[in-house]
Design a protein around this motif. Structure first.
Motif, short mmCIF file in Angstrom:
data_model
loop_
_atom_site.label_atom_id
_atom_site.label_comp_id
_atom_site.label_asym_id
_atom_site.label_seq_id
_atom_site.Cartn_x
_atom_site.Cartn_y
_atom_site.Cartn_z
N ASN A 1 0.84 -1.20 0.00
CA ASN A 1 0.00 0.00 0.00
C ASN A 1 0.88 1.25 0.00
O ASN A 1 1.93 1.28 0.65
CB ASN A 1 -0.90 0.02 1.24
N TYR A 2 0.42 2.27 -0.72
CA TYR A 2 1.10 3.55 -0.78
C TYR A 2 0.15 4.61 -0.24
O TYR A 2 -1.02 4.66 -0.63
CB TYR A 2 1.48 3.89 -2.23
N PHE A 3 0.66 5.46 0.64
CA PHE A 3 -0.21 6.45 1.29
C PHE A 3 0.27 7.88 1.05
O PHE A 3 1.42 8.12 0.72
CB PHE A 3 -0.26 6.18 2.80
N GLY B 1 -2.09 0.90 -4.24
CA GLY B 1 -1.50 -0.35 -3.81
C GLY B 1 -1.45 -1.36 -4.93
O GLY B 1 -1.94 -1.13 -6.05
N CYS C 1 7.75 2.98 6.83
CA CYS C 1 7.08 1.76 6.40
C CYS C 1 6.43 1.06 7.58
O CYS C 1 6.76 1.31 8.74
CB CYS C 1 8.05 0.83 5.69
N GLN D 1 0.55 -3.51 9.46
CA GLN D 1 -0.02 -2.37 10.18
C GLN D 1 0.72 -2.00 11.46
O GLN D 1 0.17 -1.35 12.34
CB GLN D 1 -1.50 -2.61 10.46
N GLU E 1 1.45 -7.64 4.61
CA GLU E 1 1.01 -6.35 4.08
C GLU E 1 2.09 -5.33 4.41
O GLU E 1 2.47 -5.15 5.57
CB GLU E 1 -0.31 -5.93 4.72
N ALA F 1 3.30 -1.27 3.93
CA ALA F 1 2.83 0.09 3.61
C ALA F 1 4.04 1.02 3.55
O ALA F 1 4.93 0.94 4.41
CB ALA F 1 1.84 0.58 4.65
#
Length: 83
Positions: free
Chosen positions: A5-7, A18, A55, A59, A73, A75
């Protein structure tokens, strides 16, 4: 398979939120994944070569040397400030 995922501004710069990529023996850490993505060039190189990149793994904040496993996952996001 791992989910990436990219935020924040990374999402905007890359034009996607993502993706999923297959996990193979060359991908042992988050940094290995980052290097694979950087090799795409252009915006990927610019965004993921950010010296202040942050990163998370499943989560939870972590460092780029965090070991990864199938179905993890990851990020990537820029540093955030609060006030």
């Amino acid at each position: 398979m791992i989910l990436i995922n990219y935020f924040a501004r990374y999402r905007e710069q890359l034009g996607c939120g993502g993706e999923k990529i297959a996990l193979d023996s060359t991908l042992q850490t988050i940094n290995d994944v980052r290097k694979l993505l950087i090799a795409r060039g252009n915006a990927w190189d610019e965004v993921l070569n950010d010296n202040n990149i942050m990163c998370a793994l499943n989560q939870e904040l972590c460092t780029l040397d965090a070991a990864i496993e199938d179905f993890d996952e990851i990020a990537f996001f820029p540093p955030v400030t609060g006030g």
